[in-house]
Write a protein that holds these residues in place. Structure first.
Motif, PDB file in Angstrom:
ATOM      1  N   ASN A  28      -0.022   5.953   1.230  1.00 31.84           N
ATOM      2  CA  ASN A  28       0.911   5.282   0.325  1.00 31.84           C
ATOM      3  C   ASN A  28       1.864   4.330   1.051  1.00 31.84           C
ATOM      4  O   ASN A  28       2.116   3.235   0.548  1.00 31.84           O
ATOM      5  N   ASP A  32       2.147   0.494   0.138  1.00 35.13           N
ATOM      6  CA  ASP A  32       3.462  -0.051  -0.233  1.00 35.13           C
ATOM      7  C   ASP A  32       3.737  -1.414   0.397  1.00 35.13           C
ATOM      8  O   ASP A  32       4.524  -2.196  -0.134  1.00 35.13           O
ATOM      9  N   TYR A  39      -1.360  -3.431  -4.093  1.00 41.05           N
ATOM     10  CA  TYR A  39      -0.726  -2.111  -4.060  1.00 41.05           C
ATOM     11  C   TYR A  39      -1.115  -1.322  -5.306  1.00 41.05           C
ATOM     12  O   TYR A  39      -1.561  -0.171  -5.210  1.00 41.05           O
ATOM     13  N   LYS A 119       6.938   0.480 -10.984  1.00 41.38           N
ATOM     14  CA  LYS A 119       7.358   0.880  -9.633  1.00 41.38           C
ATOM     15  C   LYS A 119       8.210   2.147  -9.673  1.00 41.38           C
ATOM     16  O   LYS A 119       8.086   3.008  -8.792  1.00 41.38           O
ATOM     17  N   ASN A 123       7.414   5.595  -7.764  1.00 40.00           N
ATOM     18  CA  ASN A 123       8.411   6.237  -6.904  1.00 40.00           C
ATOM     19  C   ASN A 123       8.685   7.679  -7.347  1.00 40.00           C
ATOM     20  O   ASN A 123       8.871   8.565  -6.511  1.00 40.00           O
TER      21      ASN A 123
END
Length: 148
Positions: A28, A32, A39, A119, A123
């Motif tokens: 990841n 990123d 991505y 995003k 996260n």
């Protein structure tokens, strides 16, 4: 026979830990650094691929640990194995309640279909995954200690 079960369980859980650790701290972070579209494509593909394999791996690890706990109930390390199995239950519950719902959404996203908060959702998945990795590392460590 118990010795073979102990080794098999430890190896299966250990390899699972390695895969999940590499997702969190290698794959990841590499993804990123890619442009958003790449991505997103990489994360979606990883979600589809690992989303198909990991449920079997998590449940299989839990079953192996449970069988070890029952078969080795009179051994000195049984308490460690039971605790490890409990942590594996926690990891399965976390997966079902927290990670899988996010993964099921994200694995089909494309640059054209992603939501505005994509995003933030990625996260959030990462934060839950870090906790899950810590839980399965602890389970693995207990299994290793139980073999000593």
């Amino acid at each position: 026979m118990l010795n073979a079960l102990e080794v098999l369980t430890t190896v299966v859980v250990g390899v699972m830990v390695g895969v999940e650790f590499s997702v969190a701290f290698v794959i990841n972070p590499i993804l990123d650094k890619l442009p958003d579209d790449s991505y997103l494509s990489g994360r979606a593909h990883g979600g589809r691929m690992l989303g198909a394999v990991m449920p079997v791996w998590y449940i299989g690890s839990l079953v192996l640990a449970a069988v070890w706990a029952v078969a080795g109930w009179n051994d000195g390390g049984a308490g460690l194995v039971v605790t490890a199995a409990g942590l594996l239950v926690v990891s399965v519950v976390m997966s079902i309640l927290l990670l899988v719902p996010i993964n099921n959404r994200t694995k089909n996203w494309t640059p054209e279909t992603r939501p505005a908060d994509w995003k933030e959702q990625m996260n959030r998945w990462d934060r839950f995954h870090y906790v899950r990795v810590a839980v399965i590392i602890a389970a693995f460590a207990l299994l290793v200690a139980a073999r000593s």
